[in-house]
Write a protein that holds these residues in place. Structure first.
Motif, PDB file in Angstrom:
ATOM      1  N   MET A 170      18.206 -38.746  23.099  1.00 52.39           N
ATOM      2  CA  MET A 170      19.272 -38.154  23.920  1.00 52.39           C
ATOM      3  C   MET A 170      19.511 -36.679  23.590  1.00 52.39           C
ATOM      4  O   MET A 170      19.844 -35.891  24.465  1.00 52.39           O
ATOM      5  CB  MET A 170      20.554 -38.973  23.758  1.00 52.39           C
ATOM      6  CG  MET A 170      20.488 -40.314  24.466  1.00 52.39           C
ATOM      7  SD  MET A 170      21.996 -41.274  24.269  1.00 52.39           S
ATOM      8  CE  MET A 170      21.637 -42.082  22.710  1.00 52.39           C
ATOM      9  N   SER A 171      19.370 -36.345  22.315  1.00 53.85           N
ATOM     10  CA  SER A 171      19.473 -34.925  21.944  1.00 53.85           C
ATOM     11  C   SER A 171      18.647 -34.680  20.689  1.00 53.85           C
ATOM     12  O   SER A 171      18.327 -35.601  19.941  1.00 53.85           O
ATOM     13  CB  SER A 171      20.937 -34.524  21.712  1.00 53.85           C
ATOM     14  OG  SER A 171      21.480 -35.221  20.624  1.00 53.85           O
ATOM     15  N   GLY A 172      18.293 -33.416  20.487  1.00 54.17           N
ATOM     16  CA  GLY A 172      17.477 -33.062  19.331  1.00 54.17           C
ATOM     17  C   GLY A 172      16.010 -33.395  19.527  1.00 54.17           C
ATOM     18  O   GLY A 172      15.529 -33.525  20.657  1.00 54.17           O
ATOM     19  N   GLU A 173      15.305 -33.533  18.393  1.00 56.08           N
ATOM     20  CA  GLU A 173      13.856 -33.768  18.432  1.00 56.08           C
ATOM     21  C   GLU A 173      13.470 -34.914  17.510  1.00 56.08           C
ATOM     22  O   GLU A 173      14.141 -35.182  16.506  1.00 56.08           O
ATOM     23  CB  GLU A 173      13.103 -32.493  17.994  1.00 56.08           C
ATOM     24  CG  GLU A 173      13.305 -31.312  18.923  1.00 56.08           C
ATOM     25  CD  GLU A 173      12.517 -30.099  18.462  1.00 56.08           C
ATOM     26  OE1 GLU A 173      11.957 -30.122  17.332  1.00 56.08           O
ATOM     27  OE2 GLU A 173      12.460 -29.108  19.223  1.00 56.08           O
ATOM     28  N   THR A 210       5.776 -33.759  18.568  1.00 55.48           N
ATOM     29  CA  THR A 210       7.229 -33.586  18.634  1.00 55.48           C
ATOM     30  C   THR A 210       7.711 -33.907  20.039  1.00 55.48           C
ATOM     31  O   THR A 210       7.185 -33.386  21.027  1.00 55.48           O
ATOM     32  CB  THR A 210       7.632 -32.146  18.263  1.00 55.48           C
ATOM     33  OG1 THR A 210       7.191 -31.872  16.918  1.00 55.48           O
ATOM     34  CG2 THR A 210       9.130 -31.971  18.331  1.00 55.48           C
ATOM     35  N   PHE A 211       8.695 -34.767  20.106  1.00 54.70           N
ATOM     36  CA  PHE A 211       9.281 -35.159  21.387  1.00 54.70           C
ATOM     37  C   PHE A 211      10.725 -34.687  21.422  1.00 54.70           C
ATOM     38  O   PHE A 211      11.458 -34.815  20.443  1.00 54.70           O
ATOM     39  CB  PHE A 211       9.212 -36.679  21.551  1.00 54.70           C
ATOM     40  CG  PHE A 211       7.804 -37.214  21.593  1.00 54.70           C
ATOM     41  CD1 PHE A 211       7.097 -37.269  22.781  1.00 54.70           C
ATOM     42  CD2 PHE A 211       7.186 -37.644  20.420  1.00 54.70           C
ATOM     43  CE1 PHE A 211       5.797 -37.751  22.817  1.00 54.70           C
ATOM     44  CE2 PHE A 211       5.888 -38.136  20.445  1.00 54.70           C
ATOM     45  CZ  PHE A 211       5.191 -38.188  21.651  1.00 54.70           C
ATOM     46  N   LYS A 212      11.110 -34.145  22.577  1.00 51.57           N
ATOM     47  CA  LYS A 212      12.446 -33.555  22.711  1.00 51.57           C
ATOM     48  C   LYS A 212      13.378 -34.488  23.475  1.00 51.57           C
ATOM     49  O   LYS A 212      13.005 -35.591  23.865  1.00 51.57           O
ATOM     50  CB  LYS A 212      12.335 -32.201  23.424  1.00 51.57           C
ATOM     51  CG  LYS A 212      11.502 -31.177  22.650  1.00 51.57           C
ATOM     52  CD  LYS A 212      11.452 -29.856  23.390  1.00 51.57           C
ATOM     53  CE  LYS A 212      10.563 -28.855  22.660  1.00 51.57           C
ATOM     54  NZ  LYS A 212      11.107 -28.468  21.347  1.00 51.57           N
ATOM     55  N   ASP A 213      14.612 -33.999  23.675  1.00 54.22           N
ATOM     56  CA  ASP A 213      15.615 -34.801  24.367  1.00 54.22           C
ATOM     57  C   ASP A 213      15.144 -35.192  25.775  1.00 54.22           C
ATOM     58  O   ASP A 213      14.356 -34.501  26.403  1.00 54.22           O
ATOM     59  CB  ASP A 213      16.944 -34.049  24.450  1.00 54.22           C
ATOM     60  CG  ASP A 213      16.852 -32.750  25.226  1.00 54.22           C
ATOM     61  OD1 ASP A 213      15.854 -32.022  25.053  1.00 54.22           O
ATOM     62  OD2 ASP A 213      17.760 -32.475  26.020  1.00 54.22           O
ATOM     63  N   LYS A 214      15.655 -36.318  26.216  1.00 56.35           N
ATOM     64  CA  LYS A 214      15.327 -36.918  27.512  1.00 56.35           C
ATOM     65  C   LYS A 214      13.884 -37.407  27.564  1.00 56.35           C
ATOM     66  O   LYS A 214      13.281 -37.498  28.623  1.00 56.35           O
ATOM     67  CB  LYS A 214      15.642 -35.972  28.669  1.00 56.35           C
ATOM     68  CG  LYS A 214      17.094 -35.488  28.680  1.00 56.35           C
ATOM     69  CD  LYS A 214      17.332 -34.479  29.790  1.00 56.35           C
ATOM     70  CE  LYS A 214      18.661 -33.771  29.614  1.00 56.35           C
ATOM     71  NZ  LYS A 214      18.677 -32.877  28.439  1.00 56.35           N
TER      72      LYS A 214
END
Length: 288
Positions: free
Chosen positions: A211-214, A221-225
């Motif tokens: 939902m937020s952050g990484e 590396t996967f980010k928010d959403k």
């Protein structure tokens, strides 16, 4: 023996769509022949990322509509939702609360921003998850669980990281939700860069919503959403989170039965879907 689970699929949110006029969501899980094997017992997930709503005299939300064959779980992170259904369930869920509705044999319900939130306005952030019911429980009597924030165990992973047990068990702490199949649902919030390891029963399905952050895993590396869907094989997930991370962990025993999903109904055959529509149209799921 510990075996790391590997990522099978990853998706990032592309476009938002409105559900009614109160929920502006990213649709991150949907039932497909390809995905069902790796997401069952979970069927659908919508993420209403933080959005500011102005004060209003008219409540926003989704009007009366039916469900059968599933449970809907609404996680309130910011804002408030008021729910009522034809089985007599209902109430206001506030930030940190969870609403667990078992549609079972069928009901109708509506979901709106609460009266207080409508008047004041503010930031709104929610997740709605659909959980499948096994064939033997599809026509169970509807029920409603209103799960208060104070009743959800909050486990400190460190001084700046915590995990909430909404359903299932984590390190002996049991979540308050009653489930038909074996399910673990955890919120994870971290205010530090931290490695996390979660162990699950081998052969279960695991999904992570960022939902937020990484989140860093498998040298990516996967980010928010983003949503990560793992292989069934393995019994452990290792990853590193950033110092502004918030995520939802889904894990469950798969229901290896046919899935036919159409609109608000999730059944095992097309004939059962036709019957669900007929029963709804003939008022057999009740009214509000």
């Amino acid at each position: 023996m510990t075996i790391l689970k590997k990522i099978k699929y990853s998706f990032s949110a592309q476009q938002k769509h409105w559900v009614g006029d109160g929920f502006h969501v990213y649709g991150l899980l949907r039932p497909t022949d390809e995905l069902n094997k790796f997401i069952s017992p979970f069927v659908m997930l919508d993420y209403a990322s933080p959005k500011e709503f102005s004060s209003s005299k008219q409540r926003r939300g989704v009007g009366e509509h039916p469900h059968r064959g599933i449970e809907t779980v609404t996680f309130a992170y910011q804002g408030e939702v008021e729910h009522r259904d034809s089985s007599g369930g209902g109430g206001v869920i506030k930030s940190g609360d969870v609403q667990w509705m078992t549609a079972g044999s069928g009901l109708v319900h509506d979901e709106f921003h609460s009266v207080q939130f409508t008047k004041k306005g503010g930031i709104f952030e929610m997740v709605q998850l659909w959980i499948n019911l096994p064939k033997k429980n599809k026509m169970t009597k509807p029920k409603y669980q209103e799960i208060s924030k104070k009743d959800i165990p909050n486990i400190a992973l460190s001084k700046k990281s915590e995990l909430r047990v909404i359903a299932g068990i984590y390190e002996g702490q049991k979540g308050p939700s009653s489930t038909f199949t074996e399910i673990n649902l955890y919120d994870v919030i971290s205010n530090e860069n931290k490695h996390l390891s979660l162990k699950f029963k081998s052969g279960t399905n695991t999904v992570i919503l960022i939902m937020s952050g990484e989140l860093e895993i498998e040298n990516k590396t996967f980010k928010d959403k983003n949503i990560l869907i793992f292989e069934r094989e393995g019994n452990k997930v290792d990853f590193k989170v950033s110092n502004d991370f918030k995520g939802l962990i889904l894990n469950g025993e798969p229901i290896d039965e046919p899935i036919i999903a159409h609109g608000p109904f999730v059944m095992n055959t097309k004939e059962e879907i036709y019957q669900a529509f007929s029963d709804y149209q003939n008022g057999k799921m009740g009214t509000l």
